[in-house]
Design a protein around this motif. Structure first.
Motif, mmCIF file in Angstrom:
data_model
loop_
_atom_site.group_PDB
_atom_site.id
_atom_site.type_symbol
_atom_site.label_atom_id
_atom_site.label_comp_id
_atom_site.label_asym_id
_atom_site.label_seq_id
_atom_site.Cartn_x
_atom_site.Cartn_y
_atom_site.Cartn_z
ATOM 1 N N MET A 133 22.987 -63.527 11.137
ATOM 2 C CA MET A 133 23.652 -63.573 9.383
ATOM 3 C C MET A 133 22.526 -62.797 9.246
ATOM 4 O O MET A 133 22.054 -61.736 8.696
ATOM 5 N N ASP A 168 31.187 -61.949 10.127
ATOM 6 C CA ASP A 168 30.185 -62.373 10.158
ATOM 7 C C ASP A 168 30.618 -64.009 9.523
ATOM 8 O O ASP A 168 30.551 -65.427 9.840
ATOM 9 N N ARG A 169 30.458 -63.532 8.335
ATOM 10 C CA ARG A 169 31.021 -65.253 6.983
ATOM 11 C C ARG A 169 31.993 -65.597 7.807
ATOM 12 O O ARG A 169 32.535 -66.994 7.590
ATOM 13 N N TYR A 170 33.457 -64.650 7.549
ATOM 14 C CA TYR A 170 34.722 -65.094 8.080
ATOM 15 C C TYR A 170 34.534 -65.989 9.393
ATOM 16 O O TYR A 170 35.520 -66.939 9.646
ATOM 17 N N HIS A 220 30.637 -70.099 16.209
ATOM 18 C CA HIS A 220 30.395 -69.367 15.674
ATOM 19 C C HIS A 220 28.850 -68.334 16.700
ATOM 20 O O HIS A 220 28.953 -67.342 17.003
ATOM 21 N N TYR A 226 37.766 -61.608 4.128
ATOM 22 C CA TYR A 226 37.628 -62.268 2.385
ATOM 23 C C TYR A 226 39.251 -63.081 2.272
ATOM 24 O O TYR A 226 38.927 -63.725 1.543
ATOM 25 N N ILE A 241 39.035 -65.540 4.330
ATOM 26 C CA ILE A 241 37.456 -66.845 3.766
ATOM 27 C C ILE A 241 38.596 -67.321 2.900
ATOM 28 O O ILE A 241 38.119 -68.878 2.831
ATOM 29 N N THR A 249 28.584 -69.561 -0.292
ATOM 30 C CA THR A 249 27.993 -68.053 0.209
ATOM 31 C C THR A 249 28.024 -67.170 0.220
ATOM 32 O O THR A 249 27.396 -66.019 0.932
ATOM 33 N N CYS A 250 29.884 -66.599 0.125
ATOM 34 C CA CYS A 250 29.841 -65.286 -0.781
ATOM 35 C C CYS A 250 30.255 -64.467 -1.203
ATOM 36 O O CYS A 250 30.107 -63.322 -0.777
ATOM 37 N N HIS A 265 27.737 -61.438 -1.035
ATOM 38 C CA HIS A 265 27.545 -60.465 -0.129
ATOM 39 C C HIS A 265 28.852 -60.092 -0.979
ATOM 40 O O HIS A 265 29.253 -58.868 -0.771
#
Length: 327
Positions: A62, A124-126, A135, A221, A224, A243-244, A247
């Motif tokens: 991240m 990366d978030r996914y 991860h 997303y 997510i 967290t998202c 972004h």
């Protein structure tokens, strides 16, 4: 002005960047908030790069993507703002053809890179939310560096033909670029003869970059969101959304003005030209300024390091020695 006009040029012409047409008197004052935004962008992104480099706990996917984003923002804003401010404050709008092509190359290449890095951060978030235990395995250091290299090479490969096509064109009559920087379509409109290939290729690059990156971001997303809604507790769902959220804000700050500028060039004849140019300028200023603020404020490690740094700055050497041992 007459020296900049001719019937045709087989050699490289000299262009005149107009700044913000229609706001010639006001642009002197517009330069002040622009300069503040540029200073914030430079200071914030350099600070992020320094903290990520010196803090071992931030050597994760991240934050490495965030470092790529910070470097991209520095290049993107610095390739346009100094010249833009000189136009606003001193009226120094003349720019050589090769200098114009160089500026165009960096602006469009690193706009593509920024889009690609945001796409990689969405991925990366996914993975972090949907596959938290895998991860670090999926996004290992070699994978992260490969992604960054691919995004950079993609930008260079796609934008270079734009410059080669412009280099082969002749320019005639008006040599005033109705813009604050050398933007592809603004330069193409000054060319003599057939420009269809350049126009079509510019559309192709825009659709390839934005279409591919936005599609992957939306898909990431969407998945997510579905995963977050299945979390058992409200607290866990709120933490995942938080967290998202930053972004998503950064993504909107990049793509909304980019889409507005792209569509206005081709279909927005009814939109005042100064509005178009102002939005195009903010497109190069707002994301580089917002990114370090948003990510710095919302990232606990970076926020704590920054607070620790300023708390002990200027004090006795002992706390500084302690800080070096800690970090």
């Amino acid at each position: 002005m007459s020296s900049l006009n001719s019937t045709a040029f087989s050699h490289s012409p000299t262009f005149l960047l107009a700044g913000i047409p229609g706001l010639e008197k006001e642009q002197f004052w517009i330069a002040f908030p622009f300069s503040i935004m540029y200073a914030v962008a430079v200071l914030g992104n350099i600070t992020l790069l320094v903290f990520i480099k010196t803090e071992p706990s931030l050597h994760e996917p991240m934050y490495l993507f965030l470092a790529m984003l910070a470097f991209t923002d520095l290049v993107l804003s610095t390739s346009s703002l100094p010249k833009m401010l000189s136009i606003f404050w001193t009226g120094s709008g003349q720019i050589g053809f090769l200098s114009c092509l160089t500026q165009l190359f960096f602006i469009h290449t690193f706009s593509s890179v920024e889009s690609g890095v945001l796409m990689a951060m969405a991925w990366d978030r996914y993975i972090a939310i949907c596959y938290p235990l895998r991860h670090s395995t999926i996004l290992s250091m070699p994978v992260v560096l490969t992604l960054g290299s691919v995004v950079l090479v993609r930008g260079v490969v796609l934008v270079s033909p734009m410059c080669f096509l412009l280099r082969r064109m002749s320019f005639c009559q008006q040599h005033v670029i109705s813009h604050s920087y050398c933007e592809h379509m603004a330069v193409v409109k000054l060319a003599c003869g057939e420009t269809r290939v350049s126009v079509v290729y510019g559309l192709f690059v825009a659709f390839v970059v934005a279409g591919f990156d936005v599609t992957l971001i939306v898909v990431s997303y969407t998945v997510i969101l579905r995963a977050v809604m299945r979390l058992p507790s409200t607290e866990a769902r709120l933490k995942a959304f938080s967290t998202c959220a930053s972004h998503v804000c950064v993504i909107l700050a990049l793509y909304i003005p980019a889409l507005f500028t792209f569509l206005t060039h081709r279909f927005g004849q009814s939109i005042p030209h100064h509005v178009h140019i102002l939005v195009a300028n903010l497109y190069l200023l707002v994301p580089p300024m917002l990114n370090p603020i948003v990510y710095g404020v919302r990232t606990k490690q970076i926020r704590d390091r920054l607070v620790f740094f300023f708390r002990y700055k200027g004090t006795s050497p002992i706390p500084m020695c302690i800080m070096h041992r800690i970090y």
